[in-house]
Design a protein around this motif. Structure first.
Motif, short mmCIF file in Angstrom:
data_model
loop_
_atom_site.label_atom_id
_atom_site.label_comp_id
_atom_site.label_asym_id
_atom_site.label_seq_id
_atom_site.Cartn_x
_atom_site.Cartn_y
_atom_site.Cartn_z
N GLU A 1 49.72 -42.14 -0.28
CA GLU A 1 50.47 -43.38 -0.46
C GLU A 1 50.08 -44.38 0.62
OE1 GLU A 1 54.64 -42.63 -0.57
OE2 GLU A 1 54.58 -41.77 -2.57
N ILE A 2 49.85 -45.61 0.18
CA ILE A 2 49.58 -46.67 1.14
C ILE A 2 50.90 -47.24 1.65
CG2 ILE A 2 48.59 -48.97 1.42
CD1 ILE A 2 46.57 -46.71 1.29
N ILE B 1 42.27 -46.32 -6.43
CA ILE B 1 42.37 -47.78 -6.52
C ILE B 1 43.83 -48.23 -6.51
CG2 ILE B 1 41.76 -49.82 -7.88
CD1 ILE B 1 39.57 -48.11 -9.22
N PHE B 2 44.16 -49.10 -5.56
CA PHE B 2 45.45 -49.77 -5.53
C PHE B 2 45.21 -51.22 -5.92
CE2 PHE B 2 45.72 -46.29 -2.57
CZ PHE B 2 46.99 -45.77 -2.74
N SER B 3 46.14 -51.82 -6.67
CA SER B 3 45.93 -53.20 -7.13
C SER B 3 47.20 -54.03 -6.99
CB SER B 3 45.46 -53.21 -8.59
OG SER B 3 46.47 -52.68 -9.44
N SER B 4 47.00 -55.35 -6.84
CA SER B 4 48.12 -56.28 -6.76
C SER B 4 47.65 -57.65 -7.23
CB SER B 4 48.63 -56.37 -5.32
OG SER B 4 49.77 -57.21 -5.24
N ASN C 1 52.62 -48.41 -4.53
CA ASN C 1 52.13 -47.10 -4.98
C ASN C 1 52.14 -46.94 -6.50
OD1 ASN C 1 51.57 -45.91 -2.45
ND2 ASN C 1 53.75 -45.67 -2.08
N LYS C 2 53.03 -47.68 -7.15
CA LYS C 2 53.11 -47.58 -8.62
C LYS C 2 51.82 -48.08 -9.27
CE LYS C 2 56.84 -50.03 -8.74
NZ LYS C 2 58.02 -50.80 -9.21
#
Length: 317
Positions: free
Chosen positions: A177-178, A59-62, A38-39
């Protein structure tokens, strides 16, 4: 509403997309719960007015390296996926690789499949119900691993929720939140149970993982005892040995110890035995007491531990 979600590599076109729903507890989201943090979430607006949600993008990223390491920690690797297809569909390695590629053609059109994979390959896959079988999130994980193989680890994997004419309030998106933090027929049945456990796991159906793992282990031990009984019966000294009666009232764990220590004459590693005993205990708790809390990492370890023990038992004469 025009809303969709998609996965993509930073700087590349999307690699997979689907219609977005607000039911983020659906099993499709399980693997994203683990991959994304989530950060590392941001919201983009097409309009300068942040209250205008006609164009809102979450947009969520990793990093790909982190994604690979996280999947490996859950016992998912490129080779493991290939092995899964081999066992589940009972095919060789070359056929498994082709089936994975065919699955991601995005079509089950016979002409297109045969143009890309050779004459007769559509019929081969069709008989195994490749496109109709519930494989959980195994195919999605295979797709992710393939993208990681073909891209620099420094790039990012993006999970994008692209909202058009959103009916949700701005606060909804801000709070979203994912993260919520082959020897016999019996052995083939064993493999099916292990494969089903992996499918259950990929969906986040953790109770069913433990049920299928223990059923697989039970079948494996039973199959070994049947094979061993046939061998022992050929020796006249064992005429009075009735394994069926001896094992009738033994628990699974006692049957495991009896098989390895007495019948096979091997030492049983205490550490491995205790881990299997713990897994068996979890299965019993959820069956009899309705256990509700599970740990994803421990569950992945359980699959690995039981799978290794089954392979050990299946290798016995």
């Amino acid at each position: 509403m025009g809303q969709k979600s998609y996965l993509g590599i930073e700087g590349e076109i999307e690699i997979f997309s689907w219609n977005y729903t607000t039911q983020i507890s659906d099993y499709l989201w399980f693997i994203f719960d683990y991959i994304f943090d989530n950060k590392n979430k941001k919201i983009e607006y097409d309009s300068e007015d942040e209250n205008d949600l006609a164009g809102c993008r979450i947009i969520f990223s990793s990093n790909l390296k982190d994604v690979r390491n996280k999947l490996a920690k859950l016992n998912y690797t490129h080779q493991k996926i290939i092995s899964f297809f081999e066992e589940f569909f009972e095919v060789n390695s070359s056929q498994a690789k082709k089936m994975i590629e065919a699955y991601f053609e995005g079509t089950d059109n016979p002409k297109r499949i045969e143009n890309n994979f050779g004459k007769g390959f559509y019929d081969f896959c069709d008989k195994r119900n490749l496109w109709d079988t519930d494989l959980g999130e195994i195919p999605l994980i295979a797709l992710l691993l393939n993208e990681i193989e073909n891209n620099s680890e420094g790039k990012k994997l993006l999970l994008v929720i692209d909202s058009r004419d959103s009916e949700e309030k701005k606060e909804y998106w801000e709070e979203l939140e994912i993260i919520s933090k082959d020897k016999s027929t019996e052995i083939k049945i064993v493999n099916k149970y292990v494969c089903m456990a992996k499918i259950n796991y990929s969906k986040g159906e953790l109770p069913n993982v433990y049920v299928n793992l223990i059923m697989g282990l039970e079948y494996s031990i039973r199959d070994y005892i049947i094979r061993k009984k046939d061998i022992l019966s050929k020796d006249s000294k064992n005429n009075l040995l009735n394994l069926d009666n001896m094992l009738k009232n033994l628990s699974l764990m006692d049957s495991l110890k009896f098989s390895i220590i007495y019948l096979e004459g091997e030492e049983l590693d205490n550490s491995s035995f205790k881990k299997i005993q713990e897994i068996y205990g979890i299965r019993n708790n959820l069956m009899h007491q309705g256990m509700k809390k599970f740990d994803y990492i421990k569950c992945a370890e359980a699959i690995k531990i039981i799978e290794e023990m089954i392979k050990k038992i299946n290798s016995f004469n």
